[in-house]
Scaffold this motif. Structure first.
Motif, PDB file in Angstrom:
ATOM      1  N   GLN A 255      12.221 -47.053  21.100  1.00 21.40           N
ATOM      2  CA  GLN A 255      12.532 -46.742  22.500  1.00 21.40           C
ATOM      3  C   GLN A 255      12.555 -45.231  22.712  1.00 21.40           C
ATOM      4  OE1 GLN A 255      12.503 -49.325  24.483  1.00 21.40           O
ATOM      5  NE2 GLN A 255      12.317 -50.667  22.716  1.00 21.40           N
ATOM      6  N   THR A 256      12.574 -44.818  23.975  1.00 27.94           N
ATOM      7  CA  THR A 256      12.572 -43.383  24.286  1.00 27.94           C
ATOM      8  C   THR A 256      13.590 -43.043  25.367  1.00 27.94           C
ATOM      9  OG1 THR A 256      10.799 -43.744  25.907  1.00 27.94           O
ATOM     10  CG2 THR A 256      10.115 -43.012  23.726  1.00 27.94           C
TER      11      THR A 256
ATOM     12  N   GLU B 119      22.425 -50.197  36.145  1.00 29.99           N
ATOM     13  CA  GLU B 119      21.218 -49.710  35.476  1.00 29.99           C
ATOM     14  C   GLU B 119      20.814 -50.726  34.414  1.00 29.99           C
ATOM     15  OE1 GLU B 119      19.476 -45.994  32.795  1.00 29.99           O
ATOM     16  OE2 GLU B 119      21.504 -46.710  32.469  1.00 29.99           O
TER      17      GLU B 119
ATOM     18  N   GLY C 196      18.706 -51.095  31.066  1.00 31.32           N
ATOM     19  CA  GLY C 196      18.056 -50.293  30.018  1.00 31.32           C
ATOM     20  C   GLY C 196      18.813 -49.002  29.756  1.00 31.32           C
ATOM     21  N   THR C 197      20.026 -49.124  29.199  1.00 34.93           N
ATOM     22  CA  THR C 197      20.863 -47.937  28.936  1.00 34.93           C
ATOM     23  C   THR C 197      20.132 -46.926  28.056  1.00 34.93           C
ATOM     24  OG1 THR C 197      22.734 -49.487  28.838  1.00 34.93           O
ATOM     25  CG2 THR C 197      23.178 -47.205  28.215  1.00 34.93           C
ATOM     26  N   GLY C 198      19.419 -47.424  27.044  1.00 39.84           N
ATOM     27  CA  GLY C 198      18.709 -46.536  26.120  1.00 39.84           C
ATOM     28  C   GLY C 198      19.641 -45.511  25.523  1.00 39.84           C
ATOM     29  N   SER C 199      19.350 -44.237  25.731  1.00 37.64           N
ATOM     30  CA  SER C 199      20.183 -43.154  25.198  1.00 37.64           C
ATOM     31  C   SER C 199      21.487 -42.985  25.984  1.00 37.64           C
ATOM     32  CB  SER C 199      19.421 -41.839  25.287  1.00 37.64           C
ATOM     33  OG  SER C 199      19.252 -41.477  26.654  1.00 37.64           O
TER      34      SER C 199
ATOM     35  N   GLN D  77      20.259 -41.251  31.530  1.00 32.09           N
ATOM     36  CA  GLN D  77      20.109 -41.569  32.956  1.00 32.09           C
ATOM     37  C   GLN D  77      21.438 -42.079  33.523  1.00 32.09           C
ATOM     38  OE1 GLN D  77      17.064 -41.937  35.514  1.00 32.09           O
ATOM     39  NE2 GLN D  77      19.104 -41.573  36.397  1.00 32.09           N
TER      40      GLN D  77
ATOM     41  N   GLU E  16      22.143 -52.889  28.121  1.00 27.34           N
ATOM     42  CA  GLU E  16      21.095 -52.598  27.134  1.00 27.34           C
ATOM     43  C   GLU E  16      20.964 -53.807  26.203  1.00 27.34           C
ATOM     44  OE1 GLU E  16      18.807 -50.082  26.215  1.00 27.34           O
ATOM     45  OE2 GLU E  16      18.397 -51.541  24.621  1.00 27.34           O
ATOM     46  N   LEU E  17      19.707 -54.148  25.915  1.00 28.04           N
ATOM     47  CA  LEU E  17      19.439 -55.307  25.056  1.00 28.04           C
ATOM     48  C   LEU E  17      19.785 -55.034  23.592  1.00 28.04           C
ATOM     49  CD1 LEU E  17      18.139 -58.113  25.438  1.00 28.04           C
ATOM     50  CD2 LEU E  17      15.918 -57.063  24.978  1.00 28.04           C
TER      51      LEU E  17
ATOM     52  N   LEU F  14      21.438 -49.205  20.107  1.00 28.93           N
ATOM     53  CA  LEU F  14      21.271 -48.171  21.141  1.00 28.93           C
ATOM     54  C   LEU F  14      22.490 -48.123  22.051  1.00 28.93           C
ATOM     55  CD1 LEU F  14      17.518 -48.438  22.229  1.00 28.93           C
ATOM     56  CD2 LEU F  14      18.574 -46.867  20.602  1.00 28.93           C
TER      57      LEU F  14
ATOM     58  N   ASP G 205      21.144 -58.918  28.518  1.00 24.63           N
ATOM     59  CA  ASP G 205      19.754 -59.056  28.943  1.00 24.63           C
ATOM     60  C   ASP G 205      19.644 -58.741  30.424  1.00 24.63           C
ATOM     61  OD1 ASP G 205      17.191 -59.748  29.540  1.00 24.63           O
ATOM     62  OD2 ASP G 205      17.416 -61.882  29.067  1.00 24.63           O
ATOM     63  N   GLY G 206      18.916 -57.673  30.717  1.00 28.24           N
ATOM     64  CA  GLY G 206      18.756 -57.227  32.097  1.00 28.24           C
ATOM     65  C   GLY G 206      18.120 -58.261  33.013  1.00 28.24           C
TER      66      GLY G 206
ATOM     67  N   THR H 298      15.055 -49.119  34.114  1.00 26.82           N
ATOM     68  CA  THR H 298      14.395 -48.065  33.339  1.00 26.82           C
ATOM     69  C   THR H 298      13.545 -48.671  32.233  1.00 26.82           C
ATOM     70  OG1 THR H 298      16.264 -47.670  31.861  1.00 26.82           O
ATOM     71  CG2 THR H 298      16.214 -46.403  33.902  1.00 26.82           C
TER      72      THR H 298
ATOM     73  N   VAL I 181      12.023 -56.329  27.889  1.00 24.39           N
ATOM     74  CA  VAL I 181      11.799 -57.405  26.938  1.00 24.39           C
ATOM     75  C   VAL I 181      12.650 -58.606  27.332  1.00 24.39           C
ATOM     76  CG1 VAL I 181      12.114 -58.018  24.493  1.00 24.39           C
ATOM     77  CG2 VAL I 181      11.341 -55.719  25.124  1.00 24.39           C
TER      78      VAL I 181
HETATM   79  N1  SAH Z   1      17.515 -45.089  30.704  1.00 23.83           N
HETATM   80  C1  SAH Z   1      17.194 -44.726  29.341  1.00 23.83           C
HETATM   81  C2  SAH Z   1      15.751 -44.939  28.956  1.00 23.83           C
HETATM   82  C3  SAH Z   1      15.547 -46.317  28.698  1.00 23.83           C
HETATM   83  S1  SAH Z   1      14.176 -46.841  27.747  1.00 23.83           S
HETATM   84  C4  SAH Z   1      17.612 -43.335  29.015  1.00 23.83           C
HETATM   85  O1  SAH Z   1      18.056 -42.609  29.907  1.00 23.83           O
HETATM   86  O2  SAH Z   1      17.556 -42.976  27.839  1.00 23.83           O
HETATM   87  C5  SAH Z   1      14.321 -48.563  28.201  1.00 23.83           C
HETATM   88  C6  SAH Z   1      15.453 -49.279  27.551  1.00 23.83           C
HETATM   89  O3  SAH Z   1      15.443 -50.604  28.093  1.00 23.83           O
HETATM   90  C7  SAH Z   1      15.322 -49.435  26.043  1.00 23.83           C
HETATM   91  O4  SAH Z   1      16.466 -48.931  25.419  1.00 23.83           O
HETATM   92  C8  SAH Z   1      15.184 -50.949  25.846  1.00 23.83           C
HETATM   93  O5  SAH Z   1      15.806 -51.430  24.665  1.00 23.83           O
HETATM   94  C9  SAH Z   1      15.882 -51.483  27.082  1.00 23.83           C
HETATM   95  N2  SAH Z   1      15.504 -52.854  27.446  1.00 23.83           N
HETATM   96  C10 SAH Z   1      14.297 -53.466  27.316  1.00 23.83           C
HETATM   97  N3  SAH Z   1      14.348 -54.734  27.775  1.00 23.83           N
HETATM   98  C11 SAH Z   1      15.625 -54.938  28.216  1.00 23.83           C
HETATM   99  C12 SAH Z   1      16.310 -56.044  28.800  1.00 23.83           C
HETATM  100  N4  SAH Z   1      15.718 -57.223  29.008  1.00 23.83           N
HETATM  101  N5  SAH Z   1      17.612 -55.889  29.128  1.00 23.83           N
HETATM  102  C13 SAH Z   1      18.263 -54.704  28.918  1.00 23.83           C
HETATM  103  N6  SAH Z   1      17.667 -53.623  28.361  1.00 23.83           N
HETATM  104  C14 SAH Z   1      16.359 -53.730  28.018  1.00 23.83           C
END
Ligand code: SAH
Length: 202
Positions: free
Chosen positions: A49-50, A74, A76-79, A82, A97-98, A102, A124-125, A141, A199
């Motif tokens: 992820q990024t 939000e 996709g918390t990722g890092s 955001q 976040e999945l 992370l 799961d988003g 995101t 995903v």
């Molecule tokens: N907003 C983040 C960037 C996110 S990258 C930041 O500021 O760093 C996208 C993220 O979405 C990844 O961490 C990925 O694992 C997550 N993701 C992918 N599918 C998901 C789902 N179904 N539910 C929740 N998160 C998901």
């Protein structure tokens, strides 16, 4: 970073520019990439992820129409970067976040920065976070092929959803979905963007 890459490219919202100046991006970046934390580029955060490019974070934050009395979900918390910016622009932020590893690191970074108006959890988003719905704003995101119905359902009347939508991993459209006071949903597409796919959870 803010002068050269964000204000220079047309982001104007004073609160967004202030938030981008206040939140230290390096805290959300893995140690080996910290020297690049203030360049305008996405960086790896592990698990494939990024962390998004700062310009896109600023642009999407501005497009989401900051409002100090509004709540945000939000996906996709990722890092957590955001989400941290959103904390400065909204009353309360919920972020899902999945991937547990992370989510745990994002939680630690958010604690390090000292933000309190946020809850994050593993989930799961595609299902949203029904317990705190409805949300005045929803930001994706990660890119689904189509906006999940559960998220549309969890959007408050008068609310707005913003995120990349499309099934091509190299290219999506940034979609804006608005729900009117009487519940009618309208959609419009704006910039081309590139996000990781959303995903399907197990
Ligand atoms: N907003 C983040 C960037 C996110 S990258 C930041 O500021 O760093 C996208 C993220 O979405 C990844 O961490 C990925 O694992 C997550 N993701 C992918 N599918 C998901 C789902 N179904 N539910 C929740 N998160 C998901």
């Amino acid at each position: 970073m803010v002068d050269e890459h964000i204000a220079a490219r047309g982001v104007k919202h004073p609160a967004v520019l202030k938030a981008m100046r206040e939140i230290p991006r390096h805290v959300f970046v893995p140690e080996q990439y910290r020297s690049d934390a203030y360049a305008d580029q996405p960086l790896p955060i592990g698990s494939g992820q990024t962390i998004s490019q700062p310009y896109i974070v600023a642009l999407m934050s501005e497009m989401l129409r900051p409002a100090p009395d509004a709540t945000v979900l939000e996906v996709g918390t990722g890092s957590g970067y955001q989400a941290a910016i959103l904390c400065k622009l909204f009353k309360k932020v919920y972020s899902i976040e999945l991937l547990p590893e992370l989510s745990a690191r994002a939680q630690a970074a958010i604690a390090e920065v000292g933000l309190k108006n946020i809850e994050i959890r593993v989930g799961d988003g595609y299902k949203g976070w029904p317990e705190h719905a409805p949300y005045d704003r929803i930001m994706l995101t990660a890119a689904p092929a189509e906006v999940p119905q559960a998220l549309i359902d969890q959007l408050a009347p008068g609310g707005m959803l913003l995120g990349p939508v499309g099934d091509d991993p190299n290219y999506q459209r940034l979609m804006i979905m608005e729900k009117s006071a009487d519940g009618k949903v309208t959609e419009s597409a704006s910039y081309p963007v590139r996000f990781v796919p959303m995903v399907k959870g197990r």
